[in-house]
Design a protein around this motif. Structure first.
Motif, PDB file in Angstrom:
ATOM      1  N   GLU A 143     -35.212  23.459  -1.826  1.00 11.22           N
ATOM      2  CA  GLU A 143     -36.000  23.170  -0.625  1.00 11.22           C
ATOM      3  C   GLU A 143     -36.901  21.959  -0.835  1.00 11.22           C
ATOM      4  N   TYR A 144     -37.612  21.930  -1.962  1.00 15.17           N
ATOM      5  CA  TYR A 144     -38.538  20.823  -2.208  1.00 15.17           C
ATOM      6  C   TYR A 144     -37.817  19.525  -2.545  1.00 15.17           C
ATOM      7  N   HIS A 145     -36.603  19.617  -3.067  1.00 14.67           N
ATOM      8  CA  HIS A 145     -35.854  18.397  -3.328  1.00 14.67           C
ATOM      9  C   HIS A 145     -35.427  17.704  -2.035  1.00 14.67           C
ATOM     10  N   VAL A 146     -35.206  18.467  -0.991  1.00 16.63           N
ATOM     11  CA  VAL A 146     -34.926  17.838   0.309  1.00 16.63           C
ATOM     12  C   VAL A 146     -36.152  17.047   0.759  1.00 16.63           C
ATOM     13  N   ARG A 147     -37.310  17.658   0.662  1.00 24.24           N
ATOM     14  CA  ARG A 147     -38.545  16.968   1.063  1.00 24.24           C
ATOM     15  C   ARG A 147     -38.821  15.767   0.164  1.00 24.24           C
ATOM     16  N   ALA A 148     -38.488  15.905  -1.118  1.00 23.35           N
ATOM     17  CA  ALA A 148     -38.724  14.805  -2.051  1.00 23.35           C
ATOM     18  C   ALA A 148     -37.826  13.623  -1.725  1.00 23.35           C
ATOM     19  N   ALA A 149     -36.556  13.888  -1.475  1.00 27.35           N
ATOM     20  CA  ALA A 149     -35.642  12.802  -1.110  1.00 27.35           C
ATOM     21  C   ALA A 149     -36.104  12.120   0.168  1.00 27.35           C
ATOM     22  N   SER A 164     -24.849  32.164  -2.113  1.00 24.99           N
ATOM     23  CA  SER A 164     -25.140  33.215  -1.141  1.00 24.99           C
ATOM     24  C   SER A 164     -25.190  32.615   0.256  1.00 24.99           C
ATOM     25  N   SER A 165     -24.330  33.121   1.137  1.00 22.68           N
ATOM     26  CA  SER A 165     -24.325  32.597   2.511  1.00 22.68           C
ATOM     27  C   SER A 165     -25.631  32.919   3.227  1.00 22.68           C
ATOM     28  N   ASN A 166     -26.233  34.067   2.912  1.00 22.36           N
ATOM     29  CA  ASN A 166     -27.490  34.436   3.562  1.00 22.36           C
ATOM     30  C   ASN A 166     -28.627  33.518   3.137  1.00 22.36           C
ATOM     31  N   LYS A 167     -28.726  33.256   1.829  1.00 23.07           N
ATOM     32  CA  LYS A 167     -29.779  32.357   1.344  1.00 23.07           C
ATOM     33  C   LYS A 167     -29.551  30.935   1.835  1.00 23.07           C
ATOM     34  N   THR A 168     -28.297  30.531   1.883  1.00 19.28           N
ATOM     35  CA  THR A 168     -27.985  29.202   2.397  1.00 19.28           C
ATOM     36  C   THR A 168     -28.419  29.080   3.848  1.00 19.28           C
ATOM     37  N   ALA A 169     -28.099  30.091   4.635  1.00 18.40           N
ATOM     38  CA  ALA A 169     -28.451  30.071   6.059  1.00 18.40           C
ATOM     39  C   ALA A 169     -29.964  30.038   6.249  1.00 18.40           C
ATOM     40  N   ARG A 170     -30.695  30.784   5.440  1.00 18.75           N
ATOM     41  CA  ARG A 170     -32.160  30.797   5.567  1.00 18.75           C
ATOM     42  C   ARG A 170     -32.744  29.433   5.248  1.00 18.75           C
ATOM     43  N   LEU A 171     -32.232  28.785   4.177  1.00 19.31           N
ATOM     44  CA  LEU A 171     -32.757  27.468   3.825  1.00 19.31           C
ATOM     45  C   LEU A 171     -32.403  26.447   4.905  1.00 19.31           C
ATOM     46  N   VAL A 172     -31.191  26.514   5.420  1.00 22.48           N
ATOM     47  CA  VAL A 172     -30.794  25.605   6.503  1.00 22.48           C
ATOM     48  C   VAL A 172     -31.711  25.782   7.703  1.00 22.48           C
ATOM     49  N   GLU A 173     -32.009  27.008   8.043  1.00 18.49           N
ATOM     50  CA  GLU A 173     -32.893  27.284   9.186  1.00 18.49           C
ATOM     51  C   GLU A 173     -34.287  26.697   8.953  1.00 18.49           C
ATOM     52  N   THR A 174     -34.794  26.864   7.720  1.00 17.58           N
ATOM     53  CA  THR A 174     -36.107  26.300   7.386  1.00 17.58           C
ATOM     54  C   THR A 174     -36.108  24.786   7.544  1.00 17.58           C
ATOM     55  N   LEU A 175     -35.065  24.139   7.037  1.00 18.34           N
ATOM     56  CA  LEU A 175     -34.993  22.683   7.092  1.00 18.34           C
ATOM     57  C   LEU A 175     -34.846  22.180   8.527  1.00 18.34           C
ATOM     58  N   ILE A 176     -34.064  22.888   9.326  1.00 19.72           N
ATOM     59  CA  ILE A 176     -33.924  22.511  10.739  1.00 19.72           C
ATOM     60  C   ILE A 176     -35.267  22.593  11.442  1.00 19.72           C
ATOM     61  N   GLU A 178     -38.014  21.953  10.240  1.00 20.64           N
ATOM     62  CA  GLU A 178     -38.818  20.805   9.814  1.00 20.64           C
ATOM     63  C   GLU A 178     -38.254  19.488  10.324  1.00 20.64           C
ATOM     64  N   GLY A 179     -37.183  19.566  11.112  1.00 24.20           N
ATOM     65  CA  GLY A 179     -36.643  18.360  11.720  1.00 24.20           C
ATOM     66  C   GLY A 179     -35.459  17.738  11.010  1.00 24.20           C
ATOM     67  N   PHE A 180     -34.959  18.382   9.951  1.00 22.76           N
ATOM     68  CA  PHE A 180     -33.805  17.841   9.240  1.00 22.76           C
ATOM     69  C   PHE A 180     -32.498  18.207   9.952  1.00 22.76           C
ATOM     70  N   ASN A 181     -31.535  17.325   9.870  1.00 22.89           N
ATOM     71  CA  ASN A 181     -30.173  17.598  10.333  1.00 22.89           C
ATOM     72  C   ASN A 181     -29.448  18.313   9.201  1.00 22.89           C
ATOM     73  N   ALA A 182     -29.629  19.622   9.103  1.00 22.57           N
ATOM     74  CA  ALA A 182     -29.154  20.403   7.969  1.00 22.57           C
ATOM     75  C   ALA A 182     -28.048  21.362   8.376  1.00 22.57           C
ATOM     76  N   LYS A 183     -27.074  21.529   7.486  1.00 25.22           N
ATOM     77  CA  LYS A 183     -25.967  22.469   7.677  1.00 25.22           C
ATOM     78  C   LYS A 183     -25.567  23.039   6.320  1.00 25.22           C
ATOM     79  N   ALA A 184     -24.868  24.164   6.362  1.00 28.34           N
ATOM     80  CA  ALA A 184     -24.251  24.678   5.141  1.00 28.34           C
ATOM     81  C   ALA A 184     -23.114  23.748   4.754  1.00 28.34           C
ATOM     82  N   GLY A 185     -22.938  23.548   3.454  1.00 26.43           N
ATOM     83  CA  GLY A 185     -21.906  22.644   2.983  1.00 26.43           C
ATOM     84  C   GLY A 185     -21.047  23.275   1.919  1.00 26.43           C
ATOM     85  N   GLU A 186     -20.193  22.454   1.307  1.00 28.47           N
ATOM     86  CA  GLU A 186     -19.331  22.891   0.224  1.00 28.47           C
ATOM     87  C   GLU A 186     -19.268  21.787  -0.826  1.00 28.47           C
ATOM     88  N   ALA A 187     -18.741  22.126  -1.988  1.00 28.59           N
ATOM     89  CA  ALA A 187     -18.787  21.202  -3.118  1.00 28.59           C
ATOM     90  C   ALA A 187     -18.124  19.859  -2.812  1.00 28.59           C
TER      91      ALA A 187
END
Length: 312
Positions: A143-149, A164-176, A178-187
């Motif tokens: 989470e903080y690395h997104v803000r740092a970048a 974890s899809s649930n943890k990923t979804a929660r972090l994406v929701e938090t970032l959205i 805050e105004g970020f264009n955030a989505k779940a991704g893959e490697a």
């Protein structure tokens, strides 16, 4: 006989750390210390001591008018006990008299310091228009690395890759929120990334290094043991490789240790952060890999910036 008056020791809690140590200020403080001539090679090494239910981690440092030490505890069984895995404090002192000045919430300071170090690497290595960010991990450091970048580049998209899809979804929701264009991704999203941040506890590589584009920057901070790594042989073979300090990396950074052991690069290929900041050159014809393990001088420099920014 009169006694010398003890200086007031300020207690700085997590909320105060986050309120009075902006990410940009932390990045600038780290950069300025290196520009002023601080040599990470002279830093005190971290020490650890095992106790019955975990271990103490101790990171002392001294620079300019200040000295300090971070003391953290690591309790592997704490999560099931309802207690934090990592706890502790940073103790800031006057360098001349060694009088105590402040006690600072350790995890909160680390939550800013660690991504600020990564952000300094991104600032020095990423293209000016780098905007597409992929983050591996779903915890506080991710989470903080997104803000740092975002403190050093205009981020247009964020992809979060988590187990974890649930943890990923929660972090994406938090970032959205805050105004970020955030989505779940893959490697495989690393193929289109300008900046890749590895913020996991993985012991094995997270993605195929051959898929990282030339000019992209990978920051890896999740592991700090010589037998664990988040990046693979392919990236080590291709990348310009940067570390906080060469000797420290060859003790603690598995990404560097394993690459050298496998003859993918030589010790002399590793470039320290001080050289990067003072030289300021990057090679856009290759990926850049910045591997960090965390050093005591970084805590001291950011604690100093926080202390001097406190009101009153």
């Amino acid at each position: 006989m009169s006694e010398l008056a003890s200086p007031e020791v300020r207690n700085i809690n997590a909320e105060q750390v986050l309120a009075h140590l902006p990410m940009r200020a932390a990045v600038d403080a780290l950069k300025q210390a290196l520009l002023q001539g601080y040599d990470p090679a002279l830093a005190h090494p971290r020490a650890s001591a095992a106790v019955e239910h975990g271990e103490f981690l101790m990171m002392p440092s001294e620079f300019g008018d200040y000295a300090g030490i971070k003391i953290l505890t690591l309790g592997p069984d704490n999560p099931r006990k309802g207690a934090p895995l990592i706890q502790g404090s940073y103790f800031l002192f006057d360098a001349d008299t060694l009088s105590p000045l402040a006690v600072i919430d350790g995890p909160a300071l680390t939550a800013i310091r660690t991504p600020a170090v990564s952000a300094l690497g991104i600032e020095m290595l990423a293209a000016p228009d780098a905007s597409r960010l992929v983050v591996f991990g779903t915890g506080p450091q991710a989470e903080y690395h997104v803000r740092a970048a975002a403190a050093v580049r205009e981020i247009s998209s964020v992809r979060i890759v988590g187990r974890s899809s649930n943890k990923t979804a929660r972090l994406v929701e938090t970032l959205i929120s805050e105004g970020f264009n955030a989505k779940a991704g893959e490697a495989d999203d690393v193929e289109n990334a300008d900046i890749i941040a590895c913020c996991t506890s993985s012991q094995e590589p997270l993605f195929d290094g051959d898929k990282v584009q030339n000019g992209a920057v990978v920051v890896a901070m999740g592991s700090h043991s010589p037998d664990a790594r988040e990046t693979d042989d392919a990236l080590a073979r291709r990348a310009a490789f940067y570390v906080e300090d060469v000797d420290t990396a060859l003790r603690e950074a598995g990404d560097a240790v394993i690459a050298v052991q496998r003859h993918l690069l030589r010790r002399e290929d590793l470039v320290g952060l001080s050289s990067l900041v003072l030289d300021g050159k990057r090679d856009p014809s290759r990926p850049a890999l910045f591997k960090t393990v965390g050093m005591g001088w970084q805590d001291l420099v950011t604690a100093k910036a926080l202390f001097e920014n406190l009101p009153g």
